[in-house]
Motif scaffolding. Structure first.
Motif, mmCIF file in Angstrom:
data_model
loop_
_atom_site.group_PDB
_atom_site.id
_atom_site.type_symbol
_atom_site.label_atom_id
_atom_site.label_comp_id
_atom_site.label_asym_id
_atom_site.label_seq_id
_atom_site.Cartn_x
_atom_site.Cartn_y
_atom_site.Cartn_z
ATOM 1 N N GLU A 210 0.803 -1.224 0.000
ATOM 2 C CA GLU A 210 0.000 0.000 0.000
ATOM 3 C C GLU A 210 0.835 1.273 0.000
ATOM 4 N N TYR A 211 2.030 1.242 0.566
ATOM 5 C CA TYR A 211 2.826 2.469 0.692
ATOM 6 C C TYR A 211 4.292 2.108 0.838
ATOM 7 N N GLY A 212 5.143 3.056 0.482
ATOM 8 C CA GLY A 212 6.579 2.852 0.587
ATOM 9 C C GLY A 212 7.133 3.342 1.908
ATOM 10 N N GLY A 213 8.423 3.111 2.095
ATOM 11 C CA GLY A 213 9.090 3.528 3.320
ATOM 12 C C GLY A 213 10.058 4.665 3.075
ATOM 13 N N ASP A 214 10.457 5.318 4.140
ATOM 14 C CA ASP A 214 11.421 6.410 4.107
ATOM 15 C C ASP A 214 12.717 5.928 4.764
ATOM 16 N N TYR A 215 13.781 6.733 4.671
ATOM 17 C CA TYR A 215 15.016 6.366 5.348
ATOM 18 C C TYR A 215 14.844 6.536 6.856
ATOM 19 N N PRO A 216 15.310 5.588 7.658
ATOM 20 C CA PRO A 216 15.170 5.715 9.106
ATOM 21 C C PRO A 216 16.226 6.653 9.687
ATOM 22 N N SER A 217 15.943 7.143 10.883
ATOM 23 C CA SER A 217 16.870 8.055 11.546
ATOM 24 C C SER A 217 18.135 7.365 12.026
ATOM 25 N N ILE A 218 18.061 6.067 12.268
ATOM 26 C CA ILE A 218 19.211 5.272 12.671
ATOM 27 C C ILE A 218 19.321 4.108 11.691
ATOM 28 N N VAL A 219 20.534 3.815 11.259
ATOM 29 C CA VAL A 219 20.726 2.692 10.343
ATOM 30 C C VAL A 219 20.423 1.387 11.067
ATOM 31 N N PRO A 220 20.126 0.325 10.336
ATOM 32 C CA PRO A 220 19.955 -0.967 11.002
ATOM 33 C C PRO A 220 21.211 -1.344 11.794
ATOM 34 N N LEU A 221 21.004 -1.716 13.039
ATOM 35 C CA LEU A 221 22.105 -2.145 13.901
ATOM 36 C C LEU A 221 22.130 -3.666 13.897
ATOM 37 N N MET A 222 23.347 -4.253 13.741
ATOM 38 C CA MET A 222 23.396 -5.691 13.516
ATOM 39 C C MET A 222 24.699 -6.298 14.037
ATOM 40 N N PRO A 223 24.996 -6.154 15.319
ATOM 41 C CA PRO A 223 26.186 -6.825 15.853
ATOM 42 C C PRO A 223 26.000 -8.337 15.858
ATOM 43 N N SER A 224 27.095 -9.067 15.678
ATOM 44 C CA SER A 224 27.010 -10.529 15.653
ATOM 45 C C SER A 224 28.165 -11.138 16.425
ATOM 46 N N GLY A 225 28.045 -12.441 16.719
ATOM 47 C CA GLY A 225 29.092 -13.145 17.433
ATOM 48 C C GLY A 225 29.334 -12.572 18.815
ATOM 49 N N ASP A 226 30.607 -12.525 19.215
ATOM 50 C CA ASP A 226 30.907 -11.995 20.545
ATOM 51 C C ASP A 226 30.742 -10.483 20.617
ATOM 52 N N HIS A 227 30.434 -9.843 19.478
ATOM 53 C CA HIS A 227 30.171 -8.404 19.483
ATOM 54 C C HIS A 227 28.729 -8.071 19.860
ATOM 55 N N THR A 228 27.887 -9.085 20.082
ATOM 56 C CA THR A 228 26.517 -8.793 20.484
ATOM 57 C C THR A 228 26.440 -8.246 21.906
ATOM 58 N N GLY A 229 27.545 -8.239 22.615
ATOM 59 C CA GLY A 229 27.598 -7.556 23.900
ATOM 60 C C GLY A 229 27.721 -6.051 23.750
ATOM 61 N N THR A 230 27.832 -5.584 22.506
ATOM 62 C CA THR A 230 27.939 -4.152 22.202
ATOM 63 C C THR A 230 26.786 -3.794 21.274
ATOM 64 N N PRO A 231 25.744 -3.125 21.763
ATOM 65 C CA PRO A 231 24.499 -3.049 21.001
ATOM 66 C C PRO A 231 24.506 -2.130 19.791
#
Length: 392
Positions: A210-231
């Motif tokens: 029905e409608y499109g999206g706009d750019y978000p104010s914060i980029v997608p955050l995606m830490p992985s592995g042992d870096h998931t302790g840092t959000p």
């Protein structure tokens, strides 16, 4: 022709409420430089906040005055309902000037023209795009003015949402659901992290049928592995590996309104420690949301979370949520109420919060979040997405 996304009565309500707050502070004028607050009062929407701009509200004028770079004046004409006399552009030689001109020199001239050069003028002293030099130039140009820090004046006006604002946030939630599913579907062993980011970004812009999206104010955050302790990490070109926890935090955006959503997934079979942590986070988050209703304080909501996780000998010192909605980079938060000890803000109907009670340790983290609206009967989550630890 203006492409404003609210009708005139909505903007008039916002301006009137802002003037009431100004009167309480005995202000003759308010200079707003936060791009979210500029949008809130006028509808102005452009990627021009990297140069100085602002909106001036005075007690004796019906409409605000937009001040910005000359090449952005057409953007003001396109996105606001302001009359031509209320659009005041400065020349390009004020931008990174080689001859010691500054945009605040021009702003000072507009304030003088509006008859408030010797009045009490509110400034958003802690807004991201209002610099120390902006303040010193205004003081130099307006020596008779009395300046007051009014950083969050408009933000507190924004904290209760109208029905149209809530509709846009619900639409943003539909986009968040699609983007989260796109990320989860892409993450698997051997896939580079950037491919998951690509899938998420594509879904954020594609929106819905029905409608499109706009750019978000914060980029997608995606830490992985042992870096998931840092959000607050993003992504790399590292491939996902068996045994990786992966956190995804994102938000759909519709007419600059957001609905953040976070989930955690695991590549392979999660160890019991991560499964148990996810269960604690979910139980605690749901307890906090169950406590959210009109009349309770922000700290009461946080205490429900704190009491729940204490049963498992877990402590968390960070806040677990904040009011949010309309936003521009680098943040979708409103910087007003927070779900934390000591915040005695009383929740009211149609306030909106992002509750994000993640648990982060040295070698892993688990994060789930919801955006919710305060209703007469409690918290209404805007997204409909499973609350669980995902696996691939």
């Amino acid at each position: 022709m203006s492409r404003a996304v609210f009708d005139s009565s909505e903007y008039q309500r916002r301006i009137d409420r802002t003037k009431e707050k100004m009167a309480e502070r005995e202000l003759d004028a308010l200079f707003v430089s936060d791009p979210a607050n500029m949008n809130y009062l006028t509808g102005y929407d452009g990627w021009s906040f990297y140069v100085h701009q602002g909106v001036i509200v005075t007690q004796d004028r019906d409409e605000p005055v937009w001040v910005g770079r000359e090449m952005d004046a057409n953007g003001a004409r396109a996105t606001t309902r302001l009359d031509e006399a209320d659009i005041r552009p400065y020349s390009d030689d004020h931008v990174q000037s080689p001859v010691d001109l500054h945009p605040m020199d021009f702003v000072a001239g507009v304030l003088e023209d509006l008859g408030v050069s010797d009045g009490r003028i509110g400034l958003e002293m802690d807004a991201y795009y209002f610099t120390a030099k902006s303040y010193t130039r205004l003081r130099k140009n307006l020596p008779e003015a009395e300046f007051e820090d009014t950083t969050l004046l408009v933000n507190w006006v924004r904290i209760k949402k109208s029905e149209q604002e809530l509709d846009y946030m619900r639409q943003a939630a539909r986009i968040s659901e699609n983007a989260m599913q796109a990320g989860l579907d892409t993450i698997e062993e051997g896939v580079p992290e950037y491919e998951a980011a690509e899938a998420i970004y594509s879904a954020l812009i594609d929106g819905t049928e029905e409608y499109g999206g706009d750019y978000p104010s914060i980029v997608p955050l995606m830490p992985s592995g042992d870096h998931t302790g840092t959000p607050h990490l993003t992504w790399t070109d590292r491939p996902f590996r068996d045994g990786d926890p992966v956190i995804i935090e994102l938000s759909g955006c519709r007419h600059r309104y957001h609905s953040p959503l976070a989930r955690t997934t695991f590549v392979g079979d999660p160890p019991e420690e991560i499964r148990e942590t996810a269960e604690i986070v979910i139980e605690g988050m749901e307890a906090a949301m169950d406590a959210a209703e009109p009349g309770v304080t922000a700290e009461t909501v946080e205490k429900a979370w704190r009491d729940t996780i204490a049963k498992y000998d877990v402590e968390k010192e960070d806040r677990i949520g904040y009011s949010m909605g309309l936003g521009y980079p680098p943040d979708w938060g409103e910087h007003t109420a927070s779900l934390r000890p000591g915040d005695e803000t009383v929740l009211e109907e149609n306030m909106t919060f992002h509750t994000i009670p993640g648990l982060w340790f040295d070698d892993f983290g688990v994060e789930l979040s919801e955006t919710f609206r305060v209703t007469s009967s409690g918290a209404e989550p805007l997204a409909d997405f499973p609350r669980k630890l995902f696996t691939t």
